[in-house]
Design an enzyme around this catalytic site. Structure first.
Site, PDB file in Angstrom:
ATOM      1  N   ASP A  61      65.126  42.063  -0.409  1.00  0.00           N
ATOM      2  CA  ASP A  61      64.082  42.707  -1.114  1.00  0.00           C
ATOM      3  C   ASP A  61      63.099  42.093  -1.545  1.00  0.00           C
ATOM      4  O   ASP A  61      63.165  41.005  -2.309  1.00  0.00           O
ATOM      5  CB  ASP A  61      64.968  43.167  -2.355  1.00  0.00           C
ATOM      6  CG  ASP A  61      64.184  44.379  -3.046  1.00  0.00           C
ATOM      7  OD1 ASP A  61      63.016  44.481  -3.187  1.00  0.00           O
ATOM      8  OD2 ASP A  61      65.002  45.077  -4.011  1.00  0.00           O
ATOM      9  N   VAL A  62      61.737  42.558  -1.358  1.00  0.00           N
ATOM     10  CA  VAL A  62      60.517  41.912  -1.769  1.00  0.00           C
ATOM     11  C   VAL A  62      60.224  41.890  -3.043  1.00  0.00           C
ATOM     12  O   VAL A  62      59.504  41.077  -3.602  1.00  0.00           O
ATOM     13  CB  VAL A  62      59.390  42.558  -0.991  1.00  0.00           C
ATOM     14  CG1 VAL A  62      59.312  42.390   0.300  1.00  0.00           C
ATOM     15  CG2 VAL A  62      59.537  44.168  -1.277  1.00  0.00           C
ATOM     16  N   ASN A  82      52.874  44.764   2.791  1.00  0.00           N
ATOM     17  CA  ASN A  82      53.215  46.008   3.567  1.00  0.00           C
ATOM     18  C   ASN A  82      54.239  46.961   2.960  1.00  0.00           C
ATOM     19  O   ASN A  82      54.205  48.195   3.117  1.00  0.00           O
ATOM     20  CB  ASN A  82      52.979  45.976   4.834  1.00  0.00           C
ATOM     21  CG  ASN A  82      53.357  47.238   5.740  1.00  0.00           C
ATOM     22  OD1 ASN A  82      52.308  48.160   5.569  1.00  0.00           O
ATOM     23  ND2 ASN A  82      54.306  47.430   6.424  1.00  0.00           N
ATOM     24  N   TYR A 146      54.358  56.907  -7.004  1.00  0.00           N
ATOM     25  CA  TYR A 146      53.573  56.163  -5.790  1.00  0.00           C
ATOM     26  C   TYR A 146      52.281  56.217  -6.096  1.00  0.00           C
ATOM     27  O   TYR A 146      51.754  54.885  -5.751  1.00  0.00           O
ATOM     28  CB  TYR A 146      54.087  57.177  -4.655  1.00  0.00           C
ATOM     29  CG  TYR A 146      53.720  56.785  -3.380  1.00  0.00           C
ATOM     30  CD1 TYR A 146      54.151  55.635  -2.702  1.00  0.00           C
ATOM     31  CD2 TYR A 146      52.427  57.022  -2.769  1.00  0.00           C
ATOM     32  CE1 TYR A 146      53.782  55.168  -1.508  1.00  0.00           C
ATOM     33  CE2 TYR A 146      51.891  56.579  -1.464  1.00  0.00           C
ATOM     34  CZ  TYR A 146      52.681  55.679  -0.861  1.00  0.00           C
ATOM     35  OH  TYR A 146      52.182  55.248   0.459  1.00  0.00           O
ATOM     36  N   LYS A 150      49.966  52.351  -5.907  1.00  0.00           N
ATOM     37  CA  LYS A 150      49.140  52.247  -5.075  1.00  0.00           C
ATOM     38  C   LYS A 150      47.813  51.854  -5.615  1.00  0.00           C
ATOM     39  O   LYS A 150      47.067  51.262  -5.169  1.00  0.00           O
ATOM     40  CB  LYS A 150      49.172  53.132  -3.982  1.00  0.00           C
ATOM     41  CG  LYS A 150      50.338  53.308  -3.024  1.00  0.00           C
ATOM     42  CD  LYS A 150      50.731  52.057  -2.300  1.00  0.00           C
ATOM     43  CE  LYS A 150      51.707  52.144  -1.506  1.00  0.00           C
ATOM     44  NZ  LYS A 150      52.293  50.844  -0.602  1.00  0.00           N
ATOM     45  N   THR A 181      55.167  58.078  10.528  1.00  0.00           N
ATOM     46  CA  THR A 181      56.018  56.786  10.333  1.00  0.00           C
ATOM     47  C   THR A 181      57.338  57.377   9.783  1.00  0.00           C
ATOM     48  O   THR A 181      57.386  58.414   8.922  1.00  0.00           O
ATOM     49  CB  THR A 181      55.651  55.509   9.483  1.00  0.00           C
ATOM     50  OG1 THR A 181      55.811  56.024   8.059  1.00  0.00           O
ATOM     51  CG2 THR A 181      54.304  55.133   9.846  1.00  0.00           C
TER      52      THR A 181
HETATM   53  P1  NAD Z   1      58.260  52.633   6.957  1.00  0.00           P
HETATM   54  O1  NAD Z   1      59.333  53.406   6.011  1.00  0.00           O
HETATM   55  O2  NAD Z   1      58.242  52.991   8.337  1.00  0.00           O
HETATM   56  O3  NAD Z   1      58.507  51.223   6.797  1.00  0.00           O
HETATM   57  C1  NAD Z   1      58.611  50.406   5.587  1.00  0.00           C
HETATM   58  C2  NAD Z   1      59.512  49.278   5.860  1.00  0.00           C
HETATM   59  O4  NAD Z   1      59.418  48.617   4.600  1.00  0.00           O
HETATM   60  C3  NAD Z   1      60.844  49.711   6.283  1.00  0.00           C
HETATM   61  O5  NAD Z   1      61.343  48.717   7.525  1.00  0.00           O
HETATM   62  C4  NAD Z   1      61.671  49.242   4.862  1.00  0.00           C
HETATM   63  O6  NAD Z   1      63.100  48.693   5.493  1.00  0.00           O
HETATM   64  C5  NAD Z   1      60.922  48.153   4.330  1.00  0.00           C
HETATM   65  N1  NAD Z   1      61.165  48.101   3.162  1.00  0.00           N
HETATM   66  C6  NAD Z   1      61.268  49.130   1.871  1.00  0.00           C
HETATM   67  N2  NAD Z   1      61.547  48.832   0.864  1.00  0.00           N
HETATM   68  C7  NAD Z   1      61.541  47.362   0.889  1.00  0.00           C
HETATM   69  C8  NAD Z   1      61.883  46.193  -0.112  1.00  0.00           C
HETATM   70  N3  NAD Z   1      62.172  46.676  -1.407  1.00  0.00           N
HETATM   71  N4  NAD Z   1      61.989  44.938   0.808  1.00  0.00           N
HETATM   72  C9  NAD Z   1      61.748  44.764   1.811  1.00  0.00           C
HETATM   73  N5  NAD Z   1      61.783  45.778   2.556  1.00  0.00           N
HETATM   74  C10 NAD Z   1      61.523  46.990   2.451  1.00  0.00           C
HETATM   75  O7  NAD Z   1      56.996  53.102   6.430  1.00  0.00           O
HETATM   76  P2  NAD Z   1      55.426  53.012   6.621  1.00  0.00           P
HETATM   77  O8  NAD Z   1      55.106  54.201   6.633  1.00  0.00           O
HETATM   78  O9  NAD Z   1      55.407  51.823   7.879  1.00  0.00           O
HETATM   79  O10 NAD Z   1      54.820  52.129   5.212  1.00  0.00           O
HETATM   80  C11 NAD Z   1      54.274  50.916   5.399  1.00  0.00           C
HETATM   81  C12 NAD Z   1      53.456  50.971   4.070  1.00  0.00           C
HETATM   82  O11 NAD Z   1      52.307  51.790   4.233  1.00  0.00           O
HETATM   83  C13 NAD Z   1      54.049  51.243   2.838  1.00  0.00           C
HETATM   84  O12 NAD Z   1      53.515  50.512   1.847  1.00  0.00           O
HETATM   85  C14 NAD Z   1      53.664  52.712   2.563  1.00  0.00           C
HETATM   86  O13 NAD Z   1      53.357  53.060   1.237  1.00  0.00           O
HETATM   87  C15 NAD Z   1      52.040  52.540   3.216  1.00  0.00           C
HETATM   88  N6  NAD Z   1      51.499  54.020   3.487  1.00  0.00           N
HETATM   89  C16 NAD Z   1      52.193  54.752   4.366  1.00  0.00           C
HETATM   90  C17 NAD Z   1      51.403  55.792   4.830  1.00  0.00           C
HETATM   91  C18 NAD Z   1      52.057  56.830   5.719  1.00  0.00           C
HETATM   92  O14 NAD Z   1      51.979  58.121   5.869  1.00  0.00           O
HETATM   93  N7  NAD Z   1      53.102  56.551   6.430  1.00  0.00           N
HETATM   94  C19 NAD Z   1      50.406  56.197   4.295  1.00  0.00           C
HETATM   95  C20 NAD Z   1      49.902  55.484   3.377  1.00  0.00           C
HETATM   96  C21 NAD Z   1      50.575  54.181   2.963  1.00  0.00           C
END
Ligand code: NAD
Length: 251
Positions: A61-62, A82, A146, A150, A181
């Site tokens: 966990d980060v 990320n 959220y 952010k 995603t």
């Molecule tokens: P995703 O769910 O595909 O990937 C997120 C990854 O983070 C997963 O593999 C998950 O296991 C890991 N993770 C989550 N919590 C964790 C923790 N506590 N410790 C370690 N690993 C953890 O999501 P994504 O869309 O690729 O998201 C990546 C980033 O992009 C996030 O910060 C998200 O908020 C941001 N984001 C996503 C979107 C979107 O529409 N997908 C838009 C804006 C920002």
């Protein structure tokens, strides 16, 4: 185009979505070593297997300080902060536990990851990108924890940019709009919409057509490309900025 030759790059949330797409891109662009962080051990191990470079897996966990105390970040040149989770409740229905769950991953986790990266880079410099979100810039109902997490990540990147500059550490944020995603499948309203429309692709399309001027969500590879730009020497004079990549959603 081997922009990242000889680099050692940390990516959190690397098992899926934007993190995995960025890892794939940076490996193809010459990264020597990727330090891949995720709490989903099976998915990370499966994914990392396919990457054509040295890799180290950091499972946990980060937001857990013990993960970072045990991490070997020797020689780190770049980091992508990320890992994140989504939420979707109005303020009046958000419990303190809900709030803290989102803040723990998205903000505490970002802080600890950033801190570990900056400590590892302090003698030789480096470049860091934090994945924020357009939700940290534009107010929308139903995403208080959220969006607040952010917005804080964007400001954290600015402060880190000023603190890191004397050590030649550049720090920027990226604010994606909707990206296709698996993060969306954590959200009950999205799974209901996907069921109603017949598929996740149709649900993404419906959401994009109502609020994103370009009429679509991004692919994770498009966001990876922007992250790679911010990390690269092409952005050598850019620090403390937030690159909005949202198809016009915030307009
Ligand atoms: P995703 O769910 O595909 O990937 C997120 C990854 O983070 C997963 O593999 C998950 O296991 C890991 N993770 C989550 N919590 C964790 C923790 N506590 N410790 C370690 N690993 C953890 O999501 P994504 O869309 O690729 O998201 C990546 C980033 O992009 C996030 O910060 C998200 O908020 C941001 N984001 C996503 C979107 C979107 O529409 N997908 C838009 C804006 C920002």
């Amino acid at each position: 185009m081997l922009d990242f030759a000889a680099s050692t790059i940390l990516i959190s949330g690397a098992a899926s979505g934007i993190g995995a797409a960025t890892a794939t891109m940076l490996a193809a662009r010459g990264a020597r070593k990727l330090i891949l962080v995720d709490r989903n051990e099976d998915r990370l191990a499966d994914f990392a297997f396919s990457l054509p470079c040295e890799r180290a897996l950091l499972i946990g966990d980060v937001a857990d300080e013990r993960l970072w105390a045990s991490a070997d970040l020797t020689g780190l040149t770049h980091a992508i902060v990320n890992a994140g989770i989504a939420d979707s409740k109005p303020i009046v229905e958000t419990s303190l536990a809900d709030w803290r769950r989102t803040m723990a991953v998205n903000l505490d986790g970002a802080f600890l990851t950033l801190q570990a990266a900056m400590r590892a880079m302090k003698d030789r410099g480096g470049a860091i990108v934090l994945t924020a979100s357009v939700a940290g810039l534009k107010a929308e109902p139903g995403i208080a924890a959220y969006g607040a997490s952010k917005a804080a990540v964007i400001h954290l990147a600015r402060i880190a940019a000023k603190e890191g500059a004397p050590q030649k550490i550049r720090v920027n944020a990226i604010a994606p709009g909707g990206v296709e995603t698996p993060i969306w499948s954590e959200l009950p309203f999205f799974t209901a919409l996907a069921q109603e429309k017949g598929s996740e692709a149709a649900a993404f399309s419906a959401m994009a057509s109502s609020a994103t001027p370009l009429g679509r969500f991004a692919k994770p590879e498009e966001i990876a490309e922007q992250i790679a730009f911010l990390l690269s020497d092409k952005a050598a004079f850019t620090t403390g900025t937030c690159l909005v990549s949202d198809g016009g959603y915030s307009l």
